[in-house]
Design a protein around this motif. Structure first.
Motif, PDB file in Angstrom:
ATOM      1  N   ALA A  88     -15.201 -18.378   4.645  1.00  0.00           N
ATOM      2  CA  ALA A  88     -15.270 -17.845   3.263  1.00  0.00           C
ATOM      3  C   ALA A  88     -15.978 -16.534   3.251  1.00  0.00           C
ATOM      4  CB  ALA A  88     -15.831 -18.741   2.546  1.00  0.00           C
ATOM      5  N   GLU A  89     -17.099 -16.329   4.132  1.00  0.00           N
ATOM      6  CA  GLU A  89     -17.824 -15.141   4.050  1.00  0.00           C
ATOM      7  C   GLU A  89     -16.951 -14.075   4.989  1.00  0.00           C
ATOM      8  OE1 GLU A  89     -21.019 -12.337   3.746  1.00  0.00           O
ATOM      9  OE2 GLU A  89     -20.329 -13.771   2.685  1.00  0.00           O
ATOM     10  N   VAL A  90     -16.306 -14.305   5.757  1.00  0.00           N
ATOM     11  CA  VAL A  90     -15.636 -13.115   6.599  1.00  0.00           C
ATOM     12  C   VAL A  90     -14.482 -12.720   5.369  1.00  0.00           C
ATOM     13  CG1 VAL A  90     -13.815 -12.773   8.066  1.00  0.00           C
ATOM     14  CG2 VAL A  90     -15.677 -14.078   8.601  1.00  0.00           C
ATOM     15  N   ALA A  91     -14.033 -13.506   4.671  1.00  0.00           N
ATOM     16  CA  ALA A  91     -12.878 -13.351   3.401  1.00  0.00           C
ATOM     17  C   ALA A  91     -13.390 -12.443   2.636  1.00  0.00           C
ATOM     18  CB  ALA A  91     -12.272 -14.493   3.021  1.00  0.00           C
ATOM     19  N   ARG A  92     -14.865 -12.785   2.077  1.00  0.00           N
ATOM     20  CA  ARG A  92     -15.731 -11.870   1.081  1.00  0.00           C
ATOM     21  C   ARG A  92     -15.696 -10.491   1.653  1.00  0.00           C
ATOM     22  NH1 ARG A  92     -19.960  -9.677  -0.229  1.00  0.00           N
ATOM     23  NH2 ARG A  92     -20.996 -10.298   1.927  1.00  0.00           N
ATOM     24  N   ARG A  93     -16.164 -10.591   2.930  1.00  0.00           N
ATOM     25  CA  ARG A  93     -16.544  -9.207   3.546  1.00  0.00           C
ATOM     26  C   ARG A  93     -15.501  -8.188   3.572  1.00  0.00           C
ATOM     27  NH1 ARG A  93     -20.684 -10.457   8.578  1.00  0.00           N
ATOM     28  NH2 ARG A  93     -22.223 -11.705   7.087  1.00  0.00           N
ATOM     29  N   LEU A  94     -14.212  -8.912   3.724  1.00  0.00           N
ATOM     30  CA  LEU A  94     -12.897  -8.197   3.805  1.00  0.00           C
ATOM     31  C   LEU A  94     -12.344  -8.051   2.427  1.00  0.00           C
ATOM     32  CD1 LEU A  94     -11.667  -9.580   7.193  1.00  0.00           C
ATOM     33  CD2 LEU A  94     -12.751  -7.275   6.805  1.00  0.00           C
ATOM     34  N   SER A  95     -12.744  -8.325   1.563  1.00  0.00           N
ATOM     35  CA  SER A  95     -12.364  -8.334   0.206  1.00  0.00           C
ATOM     36  C   SER A  95     -10.832  -8.996   0.148  1.00  0.00           C
ATOM     37  CB  SER A  95     -12.173  -6.817  -0.205  1.00  0.00           C
ATOM     38  OG  SER A  95     -13.256  -6.207  -0.135  1.00  0.00           O
ATOM     39  N   GLN A  96     -11.057 -10.311   0.573  1.00  0.00           N
ATOM     40  CA  GLN A  96      -9.695 -11.079   0.629  1.00  0.00           C
ATOM     41  C   GLN A  96     -10.093 -12.460  -0.257  1.00  0.00           C
ATOM     42  OE1 GLN A  96      -6.699 -10.261   1.945  1.00  0.00           O
ATOM     43  NE2 GLN A  96      -7.882  -8.242   1.791  1.00  0.00           N
TER      44      GLN A  96
END
Length: 83
Positions: free
Chosen positions: A16-24
């Protein structure tokens, strides 16, 4: 204690944090990550249970041609007395 909205998750952030960092969107990221793994996106490390963030950044840098840093050409002899 209230949970902070953004919490630094270090070198192995959750998906979820990876997605957030990639604006996804986290749900959309899950599907995209499967496709991108075929192209070289680092897989989730089985021991750590997450992706190594610097490797994820390196993947995107390579994908967009930013992984090769070249030294600039010399423009002549330095003259420190000119200062």
């Amino acid at each position: 204690m209230p949970r902070r909205q953004h919490q630094d998750q270090g070198l192995f952030p959750c998906e979820a944090e990876v997605a957030r960092r990639l604006s996804q969107d986290p749900v959309a990221w899950k599907a995209k990550a499967l496709i991108l793994e075929r192209d070289g996106l680092p897989r989730i490390d089985p021991m750590m249970g997450a992706r190594y963030w610097p490797a994820v950044q390196a993947y995107w840098n390579r994908r967009y041609g930013l992984s090769h840093v070249e030294a600039s050409a010399l423009d002549g002899q330095e003259n420190l007395d000119a200062l």
